[in-house]
Design a protein around this motif. Sequence first.
Motif, PDB file in Angstrom:
ATOM      1  N   ALA A 216       0.857  -1.202   0.000  1.00 27.50           N
ATOM      2  CA  ALA A 216       0.000   0.000   0.000  1.00 27.50           C
ATOM      3  C   ALA A 216       0.888   1.244   0.000  1.00 27.50           C
ATOM      4  CB  ALA A 216      -0.893  -0.011   1.240  1.00 27.50           C
ATOM      5  N   ILE A 217       0.498   2.213  -0.864  1.00 25.27           N
ATOM      6  CA  ILE A 217       1.341   3.399  -1.037  1.00 25.27           C
ATOM      7  C   ILE A 217       1.244   4.276   0.206  1.00 25.27           C
ATOM      8  CG2 ILE A 217       1.708   5.468  -2.444  1.00 25.27           C
ATOM      9  CD1 ILE A 217       0.397   3.887  -4.785  1.00 25.27           C
ATOM     10  N   GLN A 218       2.431   4.603   0.785  1.00 23.00           N
ATOM     11  CA  GLN A 218       2.475   5.400   1.998  1.00 23.00           C
ATOM     12  C   GLN A 218       2.976   6.819   1.741  1.00 23.00           C
ATOM     13  OE1 GLN A 218       1.312   4.039   5.067  1.00 23.00           O
ATOM     14  NE2 GLN A 218       0.602   2.617   3.493  1.00 23.00           N
ATOM     15  N   LEU A 219       4.001   6.915   0.973  1.00 22.93           N
ATOM     16  CA  LEU A 219       4.546   8.236   0.675  1.00 22.93           C
ATOM     17  C   LEU A 219       4.727   8.352  -0.829  1.00 22.93           C
ATOM     18  CD1 LEU A 219       7.346   8.476   3.425  1.00 22.93           C
ATOM     19  CD2 LEU A 219       5.108   9.565   3.471  1.00 22.93           C
ATOM     20  N   TYR A 220       4.057   9.359  -1.427  1.00 22.84           N
ATOM     21  CA  TYR A 220       4.136   9.561  -2.867  1.00 22.84           C
ATOM     22  C   TYR A 220       3.821  11.024  -3.132  1.00 22.84           C
ATOM     23  CZ  TYR A 220       3.369   8.710  -7.874  1.00 22.84           C
ATOM     24  OH  TYR A 220       3.461   8.735  -9.235  1.00 22.84           O
ATOM     25  N   ARG A 221       4.423  11.566  -4.177  1.00 25.50           N
ATOM     26  CA  ARG A 221       4.253  13.013  -4.385  1.00 25.50           C
ATOM     27  C   ARG A 221       2.796  13.381  -4.662  1.00 25.50           C
ATOM     28  NH1 ARG A 221       7.468  12.755 -10.034  1.00 25.50           N
ATOM     29  NH2 ARG A 221       5.826  11.733 -11.213  1.00 25.50           N
ATOM     30  N   ASP A 222       2.048  12.448  -5.256  1.00 20.63           N
ATOM     31  CA  ASP A 222       0.633  12.700  -5.511  1.00 20.63           C
ATOM     32  C   ASP A 222      -0.170  12.120  -4.343  1.00 20.63           C
ATOM     33  OD1 ASP A 222      -1.935  12.926  -6.361  1.00 20.63           O
ATOM     34  OD2 ASP A 222      -1.575  12.097  -8.385  1.00 20.63           O
ATOM     35  N   ARG A 223      -0.695  12.999  -3.506  1.00 23.59           N
ATOM     36  CA  ARG A 223      -1.384  12.550  -2.283  1.00 23.59           C
ATOM     37  C   ARG A 223      -2.607  11.696  -2.598  1.00 23.59           C
ATOM     38  NH1 ARG A 223      -0.718  16.666   2.353  1.00 23.59           N
ATOM     39  NH2 ARG A 223      -2.601  15.640   3.062  1.00 23.59           N
ATOM     40  N   ASN A 224      -3.158  11.851  -3.796  1.00 22.97           N
ATOM     41  CA  ASN A 224      -4.357  11.070  -4.142  1.00 22.97           C
ATOM     42  C   ASN A 224      -4.083   9.573  -4.156  1.00 22.97           C
ATOM     43  OD1 ASN A 224      -6.002  13.321  -4.480  1.00 22.97           O
ATOM     44  ND2 ASN A 224      -5.145  13.653  -6.534  1.00 22.97           N
ATOM     45  N   TYR A 225      -2.831   9.232  -4.350  1.00 28.31           N
ATOM     46  CA  TYR A 225      -2.493   7.806  -4.405  1.00 28.31           C
ATOM     47  C   TYR A 225      -2.163   7.236  -3.028  1.00 28.31           C
ATOM     48  CZ  TYR A 225      -2.297   7.569  -9.502  1.00 28.31           C
ATOM     49  OH  TYR A 225      -2.620   7.549 -10.827  1.00 28.31           O
ATOM     50  N   ILE A 226      -1.932   8.122  -2.040  1.00 24.97           N
ATOM     51  CA  ILE A 226      -1.503   7.633  -0.716  1.00 24.97           C
ATOM     52  C   ILE A 226      -2.654   6.871  -0.046  1.00 24.97           C
ATOM     53  CG2 ILE A 226      -0.789   8.347   1.596  1.00 24.97           C
ATOM     54  CD1 ILE A 226       0.765  10.625   0.307  1.00 24.97           C
ATOM     55  N   ASP A 227      -2.320   5.743   0.491  1.00 24.53           N
ATOM     56  CA  ASP A 227      -3.336   4.906   1.138  1.00 24.53           C
ATOM     57  C   ASP A 227      -3.392   5.266   2.624  1.00 24.53           C
ATOM     58  OD1 ASP A 227      -5.216   2.732   0.853  1.00 24.53           O
ATOM     59  OD2 ASP A 227      -3.847   1.573   2.120  1.00 24.53           O
ATOM     60  N   PHE A 228      -4.153   6.328   2.933  1.00 20.70           N
ATOM     61  CA  PHE A 228      -4.237   6.795   4.316  1.00 20.70           C
ATOM     62  C   PHE A 228      -4.904   5.729   5.190  1.00 20.70           C
ATOM     63  CE2 PHE A 228      -4.185  10.808   1.877  1.00 20.70           C
ATOM     64  CZ  PHE A 228      -3.052  11.380   2.446  1.00 20.70           C
ATOM     65  N   ALA A 229      -4.445   5.680   6.437  1.00 20.09           N
ATOM     66  CA  ALA A 229      -5.015   4.748   7.430  1.00 20.09           C
ATOM     67  C   ALA A 229      -5.101   3.339   6.892  1.00 20.09           C
ATOM     68  CB  ALA A 229      -6.398   5.236   7.870  1.00 20.09           C
ATOM     69  N   THR A 230      -4.049   2.937   6.269  1.00 19.64           N
ATOM     70  CA  THR A 230      -4.068   1.649   5.580  1.00 19.64           C
ATOM     71  C   THR A 230      -4.325   0.474   6.521  1.00 19.64           C
ATOM     72  OG1 THR A 230      -2.828   0.334   3.998  1.00 19.64           O
ATOM     73  CG2 THR A 230      -1.554   1.276   5.763  1.00 19.64           C
ATOM     74  N   ILE A 231      -3.940   0.663   7.789  1.00 22.02           N
ATOM     75  CA  ILE A 231      -4.012  -0.477   8.723  1.00 22.02           C
ATOM     76  C   ILE A 231      -5.443  -0.940   8.977  1.00 22.02           C
ATOM     77  CG2 ILE A 231      -4.000   0.995  10.791  1.00 22.02           C
ATOM     78  CD1 ILE A 231      -2.116  -1.203  11.980  1.00 22.02           C
ATOM     79  N   ILE A 232      -6.371  -0.001   8.833  1.00 26.61           N
ATOM     80  CA  ILE A 232      -7.748  -0.397   9.150  1.00 26.61           C
ATOM     81  C   ILE A 232      -8.539  -0.799   7.915  1.00 26.61           C
ATOM     82  CG2 ILE A 232      -7.874   1.000  11.255  1.00 26.61           C
ATOM     83  CD1 ILE A 232      -9.482   3.035   9.470  1.00 26.61           C
ATOM     84  N   LYS A 233      -7.881  -0.734   6.725  1.00 29.99           N
ATOM     85  CA  LYS A 233      -8.625  -1.074   5.511  1.00 29.99           C
ATOM     86  C   LYS A 233      -8.506  -2.550   5.215  1.00 29.99           C
ATOM     87  CE  LYS A 233      -8.202   3.293   3.032  1.00 29.99           C
ATOM     88  NZ  LYS A 233      -7.447   3.941   1.988  1.00 29.99           N
ATOM     89  N   PRO A 234      -9.613  -3.126   4.764  1.00 31.91           N
ATOM     90  CA  PRO A 234      -9.511  -4.538   4.378  1.00 31.91           C
ATOM     91  C   PRO A 234      -8.717  -4.656   3.069  1.00 31.91           C
ATOM     92  CG  PRO A 234     -11.700  -3.674   3.935  1.00 31.91           C
ATOM     93  CD  PRO A 234     -10.941  -2.578   4.604  1.00 31.91           C
ATOM     94  N   GLU A 235      -8.138  -5.855   2.851  1.00 31.18           N
ATOM     95  CA  GLU A 235      -7.406  -6.122   1.611  1.00 31.18           C
ATOM     96  C   GLU A 235      -8.339  -5.890   0.417  1.00 31.18           C
ATOM     97  OE1 GLU A 235      -4.241  -6.845   0.998  1.00 31.18           O
ATOM     98  OE2 GLU A 235      -3.742  -6.724   3.120  1.00 31.18           O
ATOM     99  N   GLY A 236      -7.804  -5.335  -0.660  1.00 27.40           N
ATOM    100  CA  GLY A 236      -8.640  -5.097  -1.846  1.00 27.40           C
ATOM    101  C   GLY A 236      -9.110  -3.679  -1.942  1.00 27.40           C
ATOM    102  N   GLN A 237      -9.138  -2.984  -0.772  1.00 29.66           N
ATOM    103  CA  GLN A 237      -9.554  -1.579  -0.826  1.00 29.66           C
ATOM    104  C   GLN A 237      -8.370  -0.632  -0.682  1.00 29.66           C
ATOM    105  OE1 GLN A 237     -12.732  -0.718   1.932  1.00 29.66           O
ATOM    106  NE2 GLN A 237     -13.966  -2.424   1.170  1.00 29.66           N
ATOM    107  N   LYS A 238      -7.194  -1.228  -0.620  1.00 25.05           N
ATOM    108  CA  LYS A 238      -6.007  -0.382  -0.420  1.00 25.05           C
ATOM    109  C   LYS A 238      -5.487   0.156  -1.743  1.00 25.05           C
ATOM    110  CE  LYS A 238      -4.559  -2.891   3.667  1.00 25.05           C
ATOM    111  NZ  LYS A 238      -3.495  -3.537   4.375  1.00 25.05           N
ATOM    112  N   ASN A 239      -4.861   1.339  -1.626  1.00 23.25           N
ATOM    113  CA  ASN A 239      -4.169   1.876  -2.810  1.00 23.25           C
ATOM    114  C   ASN A 239      -2.777   1.240  -2.879  1.00 23.25           C
ATOM    115  OD1 ASN A 239      -6.305   3.513  -3.299  1.00 23.25           O
ATOM    116  ND2 ASN A 239      -5.306   5.417  -2.664  1.00 23.25           N
TER     117      ASN A 239
END
Length: 572
Positions: A216-239
């Motif tokens: 899951a993308i954590q740091l990227y220049r385009d914030r739209n791609y960053i997967d915020f709060a990735t820990i609470i997202k189920p698999e498949g919904q992550k960026n």
Amino acid sequence: MSLKTRILGLAALLIIAAGTASWLAYRALSEDIIERWGQQVAEIQVRYDSARLLQSLEREIGLARQMARSSTLIQWAQSPEDPALENQAIRQMESFRSNFRDNSYFVALRSNGHYYYNNASNDYAGDQFRYVLSPDKPDDAWFFQLIEEGRDFHLNVNPDTELGVTKLWIDVLMRDADNNIVGMVGTGLNLDDFLQDIVDIGQDGITTLFVDYNGAIQLYRDRNYIDFATIIKPEGQKNTVDLLFDDPQDKQQILGMLQMLKQRNGEDGAVESGFVSVDGRKHLAGVAFLPAIGWFEITLLDLNTLIPRSYLWPLVAVFLVSLLVTLVLFHQIIQSRILRPVISLEEAVHRLRDGRFDLPYLPKPDNEIGRLVDHFEKMSHSLQDTTRELEQKVAHRTEELQRLARVDALTGLKNRRGLDEVMNEEIQRAEREQKGFGLLWLDIDYFKAINDSQGHQAGDEILCRVALWLKAAIRPYDHPGRWGGDEFVVLLSPCDAATLEQIACRIRASVEQESQRTGTSVTISVGGYFCRPGEDLDALLRNADQALYEAKRNGRNRVCIRTAAGEAIHPA
Ligand SMILES: Nc1nc2c(ncn2[C@@H]2O[C@H](COP(=O)(O)OP(=O)(O)OP(=O)(O)O)[C@@H](O)[C@H]2O)c(=O)[nH]1
């Protein structure tokens, strides 16, 4: 098509073929070099970016861990209702705040869910308790999830809606002496500043991003791609990182690299690299695993931006100029060493074929053509000598033939043609100088009888003797000749009537006397005519013949001189 056109055409074809082959080889080689270079650059860049990230996080993580080990905080977390402990704990927190780079911290207690926070501007001094975490609030799920998973350390990019900030959070679990989780501490780094410092560093053609353990993308220049709060997202919904790639093969490749690096668990700073397509442009991707934070660092190098094709244009120009120079030099060499000598040689051969020996200048290069030209020159000189020699021989022969054509073969005296020529010349001279000349016509008496009695051979011998006696009896400048058969003619010039008669008598007497000594007595009859200027050949011959006839008629062995008046003189 001329030889020059063919040679130059062939040379141009060969050079173009060789040039194309070299160009293709050069392209393949340069691409290979660029790829190798790119792979090394990618590996260096990955290590460099990883080092920068770790360097900037290491101190913060260390401080957060130190904070999590603080006995003051642990003790308070076990008895959160104790105000004295709380005061001590807050002092402790504040001392950590001044050390954290962001000058902010958070502490969350497991037993009561109380969340404490203060920021760089110390907005919450004396009011560090901000709110209570609730398992029912989705925004607080990260806290309960991490405790459930028991992960002692975690990096989390997450907006805090209560506080209104989005940060890269460093979360460290706080445990008591029995290893029970009593809370969580940490700090947050301003995401925008962090992205600007570490990720979006403005290097053209280089893109850096960080993904977590699951991609899951954590740091990227385009914030739209960053997967915020990735820990609470189920698999498949992550960026996840594969979102960046269009080609399924590239996605597979990147995920495969992550998988491979996971297995190797970051051994010896291992780096994987491969080519991928991003936004339709070919990129070289370098991937490294950072075990210290459980993330992957991915660097994408746009080789076309880093080494644009335009860099190669000077090389192309050099190549084309070299090609042109080579062609010009080749033309010059072929021209001077082959074509010009061959063209001159062809011109020389043409002239020689037409019988001309004035050959043009023939260049002789130091090669087979030069030797051929040399041979040709020698051959031409030899031909010229032979031709000259032949011409001289022909001239001699012609002269000889012309002479023989005027000479009687048996006696060696002039024949009838030779006599005709001198008589015509003499007629012209007589007319020109107005001076006459004499002509004697001689005939052997009864020669037929000699032939008949002694044979033809003996007759020939007598003809020869008569010729000799005749020559002996005349002057050196008179012209004796054999008219045919047993008839002789003598042209006397200069001459007058008296001389004519005198020489005629001498000849007749000489033949008679000389023949008597040989055993076969021979006599001749002589007719003479003194020709005046203006008379022609016919008149000359007719008059001499008539004089001879007169001499024969009068008994032979005598001289009869005929004058212009037609009278015949018979000397004694
Ligand atoms: N041996 C020999 N005989 C020749 C040659 N040419 C001509 N005769 C002969 O010479 C003879 C010439 O004869 P004529 O001049 O007609 O007669 P002739 O016997 O001399 O008598 P007259 O001239 O009348 O005195 C002929 O018999 C020819 O055949 C020759 O080259 N050699």
